[in-house]
Design a protein around this motif. Structure first.
Motif, PDB file in Angstrom:
ATOM      1  N   UNK A 177      12.277  48.815 -28.189  1.00  0.00           N
ATOM      2  CA  UNK A 177      11.396  48.599 -29.348  1.00  0.00           C
ATOM      3  C   UNK A 177      11.538  49.716 -30.380  1.00  0.00           C
ATOM      4  N   UNK A 178      11.678  50.933 -29.917  1.00  0.00           N
ATOM      5  CA  UNK A 178      11.864  52.056 -30.847  1.00  0.00           C
ATOM      6  C   UNK A 178      13.185  51.905 -31.597  1.00  0.00           C
ATOM      7  N   UNK A 179      14.230  51.508 -30.891  1.00  0.00           N
ATOM      8  CA  UNK A 179      15.528  51.290 -31.546  1.00  0.00           C
ATOM      9  C   UNK A 179      15.428  50.197 -32.594  1.00  0.00           C
ATOM     10  N   UNK A 180      14.769  49.112 -32.250  1.00  0.00           N
ATOM     11  CA  UNK A 180      14.614  48.017 -33.207  1.00  0.00           C
ATOM     12  C   UNK A 180      13.808  48.449 -34.431  1.00  0.00           C
ATOM     13  N   UNK A 181      12.733  49.188 -34.189  1.00  0.00           N
ATOM     14  CA  UNK A 181      11.888  49.660 -35.289  1.00  0.00           C
ATOM     15  C   UNK A 181      12.680  50.557 -36.229  1.00  0.00           C
ATOM     16  N   UNK A 182      13.531  51.409 -35.665  1.00  0.00           N
ATOM     17  CA  UNK A 182      14.332  52.341 -36.458  1.00  0.00           C
ATOM     18  C   UNK A 182      15.618  51.705 -36.981  1.00  0.00           C
ATOM     19  N   UNK A 183      15.805  50.419 -36.692  1.00  0.00           N
ATOM     20  CA  UNK A 183      17.011  49.695 -37.111  1.00  0.00           C
ATOM     21  C   UNK A 183      18.278  50.303 -36.502  1.00  0.00           C
ATOM     22  N   UNK A 184      18.169  50.868 -35.299  1.00  0.00           N
ATOM     23  CA  UNK A 184      19.318  51.423 -34.593  1.00  0.00           C
ATOM     24  C   UNK A 184      20.107  50.300 -33.932  1.00  0.00           C
ATOM     25  N   UNK A 185      21.395  50.509 -33.785  1.00  0.00           N
ATOM     26  CA  UNK A 185      22.233  49.566 -33.059  1.00  0.00           C
ATOM     27  C   UNK A 185      21.972  49.735 -31.564  1.00  0.00           C
ATOM     28  N   UNK A 186      21.962  48.638 -30.850  1.00  0.00           N
ATOM     29  CA  UNK A 186      21.897  48.658 -29.390  1.00  0.00           C
ATOM     30  C   UNK A 186      23.232  48.090 -28.928  1.00  0.00           C
ATOM     31  N   UNK A 187      24.052  48.950 -28.339  1.00  0.00           N
ATOM     32  CA  UNK A 187      25.448  48.634 -28.083  1.00  0.00           C
ATOM     33  C   UNK A 187      25.647  48.087 -26.674  1.00  0.00           C
ATOM     34  N   UNK A 188      26.365  46.995 -26.603  1.00  0.00           N
ATOM     35  CA  UNK A 188      26.794  46.422 -25.333  1.00  0.00           C
ATOM     36  C   UNK A 188      28.289  46.616 -25.187  1.00  0.00           C
ATOM     37  N   UNK A 189      28.808  46.305 -24.003  1.00  0.00           N
ATOM     38  CA  UNK A 189      30.245  46.460 -23.778  1.00  0.00           C
ATOM     39  C   UNK A 189      30.702  45.478 -22.707  1.00  0.00           C
ATOM     40  N   UNK A 190      32.005  45.315 -22.637  1.00  0.00           N
ATOM     41  CA  UNK A 190      32.542  44.456 -21.584  1.00  0.00           C
ATOM     42  C   UNK A 190      32.326  45.085 -20.210  1.00  0.00           C
ATOM     43  N   UNK A 191      32.163  46.392 -20.144  1.00  0.00           N
ATOM     44  CA  UNK A 191      31.837  47.047 -18.871  1.00  0.00           C
ATOM     45  C   UNK A 191      30.437  46.627 -18.415  1.00  0.00           C
ATOM     46  N   UNK A 192      29.502  46.514 -19.352  1.00  0.00           N
ATOM     47  CA  UNK A 192      28.162  46.033 -19.004  1.00  0.00           C
ATOM     48  C   UNK A 192      28.211  44.572 -18.575  1.00  0.00           C
ATOM     49  N   UNK A 193      29.042  43.778 -19.260  1.00  0.00           N
ATOM     50  CA  UNK A 193      29.214  42.377 -18.847  1.00  0.00           C
ATOM     51  C   UNK A 193      29.666  42.302 -17.394  1.00  0.00           C
ATOM     52  N   UNK A 194      30.654  43.109 -17.050  1.00  0.00           N
ATOM     53  CA  UNK A 194      31.181  43.127 -15.689  1.00  0.00           C
ATOM     54  C   UNK A 194      30.106  43.531 -14.692  1.00  0.00           C
ATOM     55  N   UNK A 195      29.346  44.541 -15.029  1.00  0.00           N
ATOM     56  CA  UNK A 195      28.306  45.014 -14.112  1.00  0.00           C
ATOM     57  C   UNK A 195      27.221  43.950 -13.922  1.00  0.00           C
TER      58      UNK A 195
END
Length: 100
Positions: A11-29
């Motif tokens: 929520x803090x990231x969204x409020x600050x308009x920060x990017x929330x980064x995903x990756x193919x490593x997270x997909x695998x996990x």
């Protein structure tokens, strides 16, 4: 409490308009979660949360190799760290089995 902490960070990231980064490593996990219902819930949450996804690149594989020579960090965490470095992430947090 961990779930509340994660939601507060997101929520803090969204409020600050920060990017929330995903990756193919997270997909695998996520794909490795044995409980199908839990995996689907995590996948849905992840897909709704990330704002950008980083794909594999030669620099990531090279950095993973460097980290494997320099540290005893587990392999998947070396990938997470490498993706974070390549994307110039300011913050990286890794959860283990529901714990931060």
């Amino acid at each position: 409490m961990e779930g509340e902490a994660i939601l507060a960070i997101i929520n803090r990231c969204r409020k600050n308009m920060d990017e929330i980064i995903g990756s193919v490593a997270l997909d695998l996990e996520i794909d490795q979660i044995g409980d199908i219902e839990k995996r689907e819930k995590v996948r849905h949450f992840y897909d709704q949360t990330i704002t950008i996804k980083i794909d594999y690149a030669a620099e990531i594989l090279e950095r993973v190799r460097e980290l494997s020579e320099q540290t005893s960090i587990r392999t998947l965490d070396r990938f997470h760290l490498s993706f974070a470095e390549i994307s110039q992430a300011c913050v990286l947090f890794i959860m283990k089995y529901g714990k931060m």
